[in-house]
Design a protein around this motif. Structure first.
Motif, short mmCIF file in Angstrom:
data_model
loop_
_atom_site.label_atom_id
_atom_site.label_comp_id
_atom_site.label_asym_id
_atom_site.label_seq_id
_atom_site.Cartn_x
_atom_site.Cartn_y
_atom_site.Cartn_z
N ASP A 245 0.82 -1.22 0.00
CA ASP A 245 0.00 0.00 0.00
C ASP A 245 0.86 1.27 0.00
O ASP A 245 0.33 2.38 0.04
N GLY A 246 2.18 1.10 -0.04
CA GLY A 246 3.07 2.27 -0.12
C GLY A 246 3.59 2.72 1.24
O GLY A 246 4.46 3.58 1.32
N SER A 247 3.07 2.13 2.32
CA SER A 247 3.53 2.51 3.65
C SER A 247 4.90 1.87 3.91
O SER A 247 5.15 0.73 3.54
N VAL A 248 5.80 2.64 4.55
CA VAL A 248 7.16 2.16 4.80
C VAL A 248 7.40 2.15 6.31
O VAL A 248 7.21 3.16 6.98
N LEU A 249 7.82 0.99 6.82
CA LEU A 249 8.18 0.91 8.24
C LEU A 249 9.69 0.72 8.36
O LEU A 249 10.30 0.06 7.53
#
Ligand code: NAD
Ligand code: MG
Length: 377
Positions: A245-249
């Motif tokens: 979804d494009g989220s980066v952790l």
């Protein structure tokens, strides 16, 4: 609470001694069941007196008859498969750790894996051994510990990209011409981590990061074209995971191997620990990121190509690199000869079989032989 038994293979090394500090702080949860070392008998003796393990093994010499120590290379597998051992911290350096990793997985143990070389050599065999025996690998390498923590159980199908961070080593800003002159002392002077000699040289050539890309591929089941490397000189961000979804952790922390060692012991739980200096965002600012200078540090590309090729290629890359590093440390070849030597071995031996442990060890042996034969020494 029942205390879990821990075997530390390579207890006299940089990771081994860090692990003993961690275990000492958590003696309510863990007991030191077994210790092994290569040849540092005095330190092993001290550790054995302090932690009273039920098994002590030494690979090479230094064990007078009065000691009830097990001697010889087989002591690693013995330590790793004992009934009183629940967790095997494999902190041996190099291919010498392979059999213990496989045996521990086959015996259903948790392997807290610092010895990335064994997974690089035999990723598929390790997965088979874990399936058969019910064992599991939890990484100790700081980058892979970070990725495991960021993934938090999500499947690889939700991962778009893994970004491994690399400190860049002592030669991050050296010109190509200057690299030709790099000495052993220059290469051993790592800016952010104090580690054993072999991994310190690997960090200077970036062979370490190639080993880590292969390690990440096997640990997390992510294809090579979705694993990237970025230089991060401060070694605070230990790696990133970008989800679909494009989220980066990312996982951050003071650079200390005690954090990933503790996490490998307690995963998926977290336990209270105050052994490592707290992370101070302001004091460690700014955090910076750079592209890898791939043409000047060719070991990274060579290792990733070997990983993509699969079969015995990662084992050949690893063994040729181990031998080349030993020749460099002994003053026989230059720093920039290391990747040249590794490349020559890969070109010569590229297509060896890899279906079994013995086939991989034969490839390992052939690579070492090739490197030694090609040495001008
Ligand atoms: P080190 O050289 O400090 O220690 C190596 C240990 O392995 C010693 O206890 C030594 O006695 C033992 N050993 C060496 N050769 C052996 C052999 N042939 N048979 C049996 N035992 C042997 O190395 P280190 O820096 O602690 O690294 C250990 C492993 O952890 C390596 O695979 C390295 O890549 C990995 N690792 C280290 C760090 C770090 O910060 N030091 C970080 C990530 C991963
Ligand atoms: Mg690492």
């Amino acid at each position: 609470m029942t205390r879990r038994g821990v075997a530390i293979l390579g207890s006299t090394g940089s990771i081994g001694t860090a692990a003993l500090r961690v275990l000492e702080r958590h003696s309510d949860r863990f007991r030191v069941s077994a210790l092994t070392a290569f040849n540092n008998a005095p330190l092993l003796e001290e550790q054995s007196a302090r932690y009273a393990p039920s098994f002590v093994g030494i690979v090479n010499n230094g064990a007078p008859a009065h000691r009830r120590w097990t001697t010889g290379p087989h002591c690693l597998v013995e330590a790793a498969t004992r009934d009183d051992v629940d967790i095997v911290l494999n902190a041996v350096v190099g291919a010498a750790g392979l059999d213990a990793t496989l045996a521990a997985l086959e015996a259903g143990k948790r392997v807290a894996l610092a010895n990335k070389e064994s997974l690089v050599m035999a990723g598929e065999l390790a997965a088979d051994a874990a399936r058969r025996g019910g064992g599991e690998i939890i990484p100790v390498d700081s980058e892979h510990s970070a990725i495991l923590q960021c993934l938090a159980g999500r499947p690889s199908s939700e991962v778009r990209r893994i970004v491994l961070t690399a400190s860049g080593g002592p030669f991050r800003d050296w010109t190509r011409e200057r690299l030709e002159q790099a000495t052993v002392d220059d290469a051993l002077c790592h800016p952010t981590w104090r580690m054993g000699r072999k991994i310190t040289i690997d960090s200077a050539t970036l062979a370490n990061k190639a080993l880590e890309v292969i390690e990440a591929h096997f640990l997390f089941g992510v294809p090579y074209d979705r694993i990237e490397v970025v230089v991060h000189p401060q070694s605070i961000v230990h790696s990133f995971v970008e989800f679909v979804d494009g989220s980066v952790l990312a996982q951050l922390g003071t650079p200390s191997m005690e954090l990933p060692v503790l996490y490998a012991l307690t995963h998926p739980d977290r336990v209270e620990d105050a052994g490592v200096r707290p992370y101070d965002p302001v004091a460690s600012s700014p955090l910076t990121f750079e592209r890898v200078r791939e043409d000047d540090f060719p070991a990274l590309r060579l290792g990733i190509e070997a990983g993509r090729r699969g079969g015995a290629s990662p084992a050949i890359f690893n063994a040729a690199n181990e031998e080349a590093v030993a020749l460099f440390l002994d003053g026989h070849i230059t720093f920039t000869d290391i990747p040249r030597t590794v490349e020559a071995a890969l070109v010569e031996l590229g297509s060896l079989a890899a279906g079994s442990r013995d086939a991989l060890l034969a490839a390992d042996d052939a690579a070492r032989h090739h490197v030694r034969e090609s040495c001008p020494c």
